[in-house]
Design a protein around this motif. Sequence first.
Motif, PDB file in Angstrom:
ATOM      1  N   ASP A  19       0.802  -1.210   0.000  1.00 41.42           N
ATOM      2  CA  ASP A  19       0.000   0.000   0.000  1.00 41.42           C
ATOM      3  C   ASP A  19       0.836   1.262   0.000  1.00 41.42           C
ATOM      4  OD1 ASP A  19      -2.433  -1.244  -0.078  1.00 41.42           O
ATOM      5  OD2 ASP A  19      -2.516  -1.500   2.091  1.00 41.42           O
ATOM      6  N   LEU A  21       2.602   4.013  -1.643  1.00 44.07           N
ATOM      7  CA  LEU A  21       2.717   4.667  -2.945  1.00 44.07           C
ATOM      8  C   LEU A  21       3.831   5.707  -2.854  1.00 44.07           C
ATOM      9  CD1 LEU A  21      -1.083   5.041  -3.719  1.00 44.07           C
ATOM     10  CD2 LEU A  21       0.451   3.172  -4.324  1.00 44.07           C
ATOM     11  N   GLU A  57      -5.990   6.895  -6.122  1.00 42.83           N
ATOM     12  CA  GLU A  57      -6.582   6.170  -7.238  1.00 42.83           C
ATOM     13  C   GLU A  57      -6.053   6.702  -8.581  1.00 42.83           C
ATOM     14  OE1 GLU A  57      -8.295   3.480  -6.840  1.00 42.83           O
ATOM     15  OE2 GLU A  57      -8.559   3.211  -8.995  1.00 42.83           O
ATOM     16  N   TYR A 117      -3.183   8.046  -8.973  1.00 46.60           N
ATOM     17  CA  TYR A 117      -1.799   7.544  -8.979  1.00 46.60           C
ATOM     18  C   TYR A 117      -1.760   6.130  -9.545  1.00 46.60           C
ATOM     19  CZ  TYR A 117       2.698   6.094  -6.807  1.00 46.60           C
ATOM     20  OH  TYR A 117       3.953   5.613  -6.562  1.00 46.60           O
ATOM     21  N   ARG A 118      -2.633   5.260  -9.024  1.00 46.97           N
ATOM     22  CA  ARG A 118      -2.614   3.856  -9.471  1.00 46.97           C
ATOM     23  C   ARG A 118      -2.972   3.741 -10.947  1.00 46.97           C
ATOM     24  NH1 ARG A 118      -4.956   3.012  -4.223  1.00 46.97           N
ATOM     25  NH2 ARG A 118      -3.450   1.983  -2.859  1.00 46.97           N
ATOM     26  N   ARG A 119      -3.904   4.569 -11.403  1.00 54.29           N
ATOM     27  CA  ARG A 119      -4.282   4.506 -12.830  1.00 54.29           C
ATOM     28  C   ARG A 119      -3.135   4.922 -13.730  1.00 54.29           C
ATOM     29  NH1 ARG A 119     -10.558   5.992 -13.680  1.00 54.29           N
ATOM     30  NH2 ARG A 119     -11.300   4.639 -12.016  1.00 54.29           N
ATOM     31  N   GLU A 137      -0.013   4.829 -13.001  1.00 48.91           N
ATOM     32  CA  GLU A 137       1.011   3.785 -12.922  1.00 48.91           C
ATOM     33  C   GLU A 137       0.632   2.605 -13.818  1.00 48.91           C
ATOM     34  OE1 GLU A 137       1.334   1.772  -9.171  1.00 48.91           O
ATOM     35  OE2 GLU A 137       3.393   1.161  -9.598  1.00 48.91           O
TER      36      GLU A 137
END
Length: 103
Positions: free
Chosen positions: A45, A47, A83, A85-87, A89
Amino acid sequence: MPMDDDFCDCAEHGPQPITFVCSHIVDRASPETAGFVSFPAEDGDDLRDAWCEACEAYLQENGGEWVEGAVEVPGGIRIICAECYRRREADARLAGRRIVRQE
Ligand SMILES: [Zn+2]
Ligand SMILES: [Zn+2]
């Protein structure tokens, strides 16, 4: 839900934990990724601060390290929701442009 320093209210995703990335990743104008560079996550978790390939090239030309207050990414660092950030990435990974720097 109260907002504190660790949360932001994303227009797309609502209240989310904050992460930090370079402005080029935030300002991405097209679906094409700017690249996504960070140090390895310490756990699932976690980031880590991330920056684009252009900023990575800049850091390499200026000693190779991001030094807070001395050598920083051009354009500065901005807050982005976890969220988003994750997209970004994931987009970079799909494009083969996710780079994990070794410390
Ligand atoms: Zn950048
Ligand atoms: Zn978001």
